[in-house]
Design an enzyme around this catalytic site. Structure first.
Site, mmCIF file in Angstrom:
data_model
loop_
_atom_site.group_PDB
_atom_site.id
_atom_site.type_symbol
_atom_site.label_atom_id
_atom_site.label_comp_id
_atom_site.label_asym_id
_atom_site.label_seq_id
_atom_site.Cartn_x
_atom_site.Cartn_y
_atom_site.Cartn_z
ATOM 1 N N ASP A 94 -7.192 -0.447 4.367
ATOM 2 C CA ASP A 94 -6.742 -1.673 3.709
ATOM 3 C C ASP A 94 -6.791 -2.903 4.626
ATOM 4 O OD1 ASP A 94 -4.552 -1.201 5.303
ATOM 5 O OD2 ASP A 94 -3.295 -0.475 3.665
ATOM 6 N N ASP A 139 0.878 -1.150 0.000
ATOM 7 C CA ASP A 139 0.000 0.000 0.000
ATOM 8 C C ASP A 139 0.931 1.219 0.000
ATOM 9 O OD1 ASP A 139 -2.493 1.350 0.327
ATOM 10 O OD2 ASP A 139 -1.947 1.740 2.399
HETATM 11 P P1 ADP Z 1 -3.687 4.826 0.061
HETATM 12 O O1 ADP Z 1 -4.148 3.739 -0.829
HETATM 13 O O2 ADP Z 1 -2.588 5.623 -0.582
HETATM 14 O O3 ADP Z 1 -3.295 4.347 1.435
HETATM 15 P P2 ADP Z 1 -6.394 5.637 0.814
HETATM 16 O O4 ADP Z 1 -7.092 4.515 0.179
HETATM 17 O O5 ADP Z 1 -6.364 5.676 2.293
HETATM 18 O O6 ADP Z 1 -4.906 5.861 0.229
HETATM 19 O O7 ADP Z 1 -7.052 6.988 0.327
HETATM 20 C C1 ADP Z 1 -7.184 7.241 -1.060
HETATM 21 C C2 ADP Z 1 -7.514 8.676 -1.355
HETATM 22 O O8 ADP Z 1 -8.809 8.990 -0.817
HETATM 23 C C3 ADP Z 1 -6.587 9.675 -0.737
HETATM 24 O O9 ADP Z 1 -5.467 9.917 -1.547
HETATM 25 C C4 ADP Z 1 -7.481 10.904 -0.612
HETATM 26 O O10 ADP Z 1 -7.549 11.572 -1.851
HETATM 27 C C5 ADP Z 1 -8.820 10.312 -0.324
HETATM 28 N N1 ADP Z 1 -9.097 10.271 1.120
HETATM 29 C C6 ADP Z 1 -9.209 9.144 1.893
HETATM 30 N N2 ADP Z 1 -9.475 9.463 3.157
HETATM 31 C C7 ADP Z 1 -9.490 10.798 3.224
HETATM 32 C C8 ADP Z 1 -9.711 11.756 4.272
HETATM 33 N N3 ADP Z 1 -9.916 11.389 5.523
HETATM 34 N N4 ADP Z 1 -9.666 13.066 3.949
HETATM 35 C C9 ADP Z 1 -9.437 13.453 2.694
HETATM 36 N N5 ADP Z 1 -9.235 12.637 1.683
HETATM 37 C C10 ADP Z 1 -9.263 11.334 1.919
HETATM 38 MG MG MG Z 2 -3.529 3.346 3.290
#
Ligand code: ADP
Ligand code: MG
Length: 612
Positions: free
Chosen positions: A511, A314
């Protein structure tokens, strides 16, 4: 264990008297042998009988019981007694070794706090950590262990986190920082507001983990249980045939000789060395890994790590630090700090690295009273009502989902669009840093012939691809929602070979389902999320992805040791069995061979505990 030692010593003294003193009436020697035998062997006889009554006939107690009783039956009193004596010495040695490796793991994990100093009615009371409630205030003086998880409300200090993370560099803590139980306070006095009960604290979770680790059996361990199930009856039947067939062929006067061989055969066959040294090997491996700050929840996962083919990472919080710096704020109708305030308030209840960073950037106390209906939409962002206004903070998916007419921003970095009462209000550009050792682990994995390295992220395509390129990751899938991450991993699972394993490395935020479905889920961030500790099979306490390489090495070493033990024990066993069958082995040698194998196997197993 002490009792057993005393039993053995008394029995041995009586045995020596019977063996060395030629009494006039030989019956006295016999009686002494019987007494010596019963002192040391009664427990085994009793266990054998009890297990037969329970329908569990073929175990090592049964083997020892009939072999020694049989020896008595043919008048070999000294052998019969000696067999039992040696066997018990072996058992004692085994108890000692298991106990020792358990203790050494426990001392590695010597993190259980004994006392907490809690402030009650203006006085400081000394209580056990279990008695402290959430919201109470505790005081931790220099040199003491932090007994419970909480937040510093007064004081600054350095914390030694090495028991939790294997990391020797102390961590600075100030007012407002979280502290975890099990760390050692180095210099300042800290006043801490307790946030978790002892049973829920980091230290309890970790201890549970370590204590239960050996109950999750590796395939190799199950193999031994199955092996013993077929092996023992085969041995007993062979022994029976060894006593009967030659007697029929060579005549009844040879019966005693063949019975002796058959009984020796039985004693030799006891697979205890095998049965003991294998779990011990895994135990050592798990202990060795924990020294490095890698907690493995079971020997099955340690075994699986040696067969990794695909590693999926991730991005946020795993390969990157998950600490976002605000790079730029663009607004329409609001002032910049107003927009930041709206965003920080809207994110107030979220634990996502993005929200934590935004709250930090905002820097002021958040008045929770004016926030309501806060909702996190995973992979999108958040929606909250702040001071009566509906605020949306998140990526373009969130804007589209809510039909917000927003201006697309093409800057490189993660973009948080903000909408207030259904109208686009501006965006905040934030960027994350890559972890220092991220590049190194990708290089090492490639050098280790891992066939496929993949990065998954919910972030924008441009961000995902630029990070993947910098790290040398070939395959990257971006803009994934949590359930799409699950789908991708399921697809990837089909690409590995039958024995191969897929590892997913994540931080447990957005995740956790993927951590759960992959063959081995590795979580970053014992210093972060609880969800991660629970969903993962392996937890990296230091948050350093490079520890995966250490873990794989430890796993391979452990498997080598375990296999050496299996092969060695079976080889020696077969050799001595053959010697006995053809009449070259005595019961004495048989016992020595077994104890010898056991000792060597134990020593070999303890090697797994040592890591460079
Ligand atoms: P990653 O796969 O990189 O760990 P996430 O799946 O947690 O990322 O989040 C994906 C995207 O969703 C982030 O890049 C952001 O754009 C958006 N996002 C998720 N959670 C939040 C939040 N709490 N506030 C703002 N944006 C969020
Ligand atoms: Mg993440």
């Amino acid at each position: 264990m002490k009792n057993k030692l005393i039993q053995i010593i008394i029995s041995l003294i009586i045995f020596l008297i019977a063996f060395l003193v030629p009494f006039k009436q030989e019956i006295i020697n016999t009686i002494l042998f019987v007494i010596s035998y019963l002192i040391v062997g009664f427990e085994i006889l009793w266990k054998a009988i009890r297990n037969i009554l329970r329908g569990k006939v073929f175990d090592e107690n049964f083997l020892m019981a009939i072999a020694s009783v049989g020896a008595f039956a043919i008048g070999e009193y000294s052998e019969g007694t000696a067999v039992m004596l040696f066997y018990q010495v072996g058992e004692l040695f085994q108890d000692y070794a298991v106990d020792k490796s358990r203790k050494s793991i426990a001392s590695l994990m010597d993190i259980r706090p004994d006392v907490a100093f809690v402030k009650r009615d203006g006085k400081i009371e000394k209580v056990s950590p279990e008695e402290v409630k959430i919201g109470e205030t505790i005081v931790v003086k220099p040199g003491e262990k932090v007994p419970l998880d909480g937040k510093v409300i007064e004081g600054t200090s350095m914390l030694d986190t090495s028991a939790l993370t294997g990391e020797s560099i102390p961590r600075d803590v100030n007012v407002g920082d979280e502290v975890l139980s099990g760390c050692i306070n180095k210099n300042g006095v800290l006043t801490v507001e307790v946030e978790k009960e002892f049973g829920e604290s980091t230290v309890s979770k970790i201890l549970d983990l370590v204590e239960n680790a050996s109950s999750r059996k590796a395939k190799t361990e199950n193999f031994i249980t199955k092996f013993a199930k077929y092996y023992t009856p085969i041995v007993v039947i062979t022994a029976l045939l060894l006593a009967v067939i030659p007697t029929i062929v060579f005549g009844f006067e040879t019966f005693q000789e063949w019975l002796y061989r058959a009984l020796t055969f039985l004693v030799v066959s006891c697979p205890c060395a095998l049965v003991i040294s294998i779990p011990l090997g895994f135990f050592g491996g798990i202990g060795g890994a924990s020294k490095k700050g890698v907690l493995v929840k079971g020997s099955n996962y340690l075994e699986a790590l040696s067969q990794v083919e695909i590693v999926v990472f991730d991005k946020t919080g795993t390969l990157t630090k998950g600490i976002f710096e605000v790079q730029k704020i663009e607004t329409k109708d609001f002032k910049k700090d107003e927009l930041l305030k709206f965003a920080a308030y809207a994110e107030s209840y979220s634990n996502h690295p993005i929200s934590i960073s935004l709250k930090k950037a905002y820097g002021k106390e958040i008045d929770q009273k004016i926030i309501s209906n806060s909702e996190e939409i995973s992979g999108h962002g958040v929606r909250s009502v702040v001071g009566g206004k509906e605020v949306l903070v998140g990526n373009d998916k969130l804007m589209k989902q809510n039909n917000i007419d927003y201006t697309i921003c093409n800057d490189v970095g993660t973009i948080l669009y903000v909408a207030v009462d259904g109208k686009f209000a501006g965006y905040i550009l934030i960027a994350d840093e890559i972890k220092e050792d991220a590049k190194e682990i990708i290089r090492k994995l490639k050098a280790n012939n891992i066939q496929k390295i993949v990065m998954l992220t919910g972030d924008k395509k441009e961000v995902g691809e630029s990070i993947a390129k910098e790290l040398g990751i070939d395959t990257v899938y971006s803009e994934l929602l949590p359930d799409q991450k699950v789908e991708k991993v399921e697809e990837l699972m089909k690409e590995k070979s039958k024995k191969g394993k897929l590892v997913f490395v994540g931080d447990g935020i957005n995740d956790a389902p993927v951590l759960a479905i992959s063959d081995i889920g590795i979580a970053m961030g014992a210093l972060g999320s609880d969800a991660a500790i629970e969903a993962a099979d392996i937890v990296i306490m230091t948050d350093e992805p490079s520890k995966i390489d250490n873990a794989i090495k430890i796993s391979k070493k452990t498997m080598r040791i375990v296999k050496q033990n299996i092969v060695f024990a079976i080889l020696i066993k077969v050799l001595v069995l053959l010697l006995t069958a053809i009449g070259l082995g005595t019961m004495w040698e048989a016992v020595f061979a077994d104890v010898g194998v056991l000792v060597l196997a134990i020593i070999n197993s303890l090697r797994a505990l040592r890591v460079k």
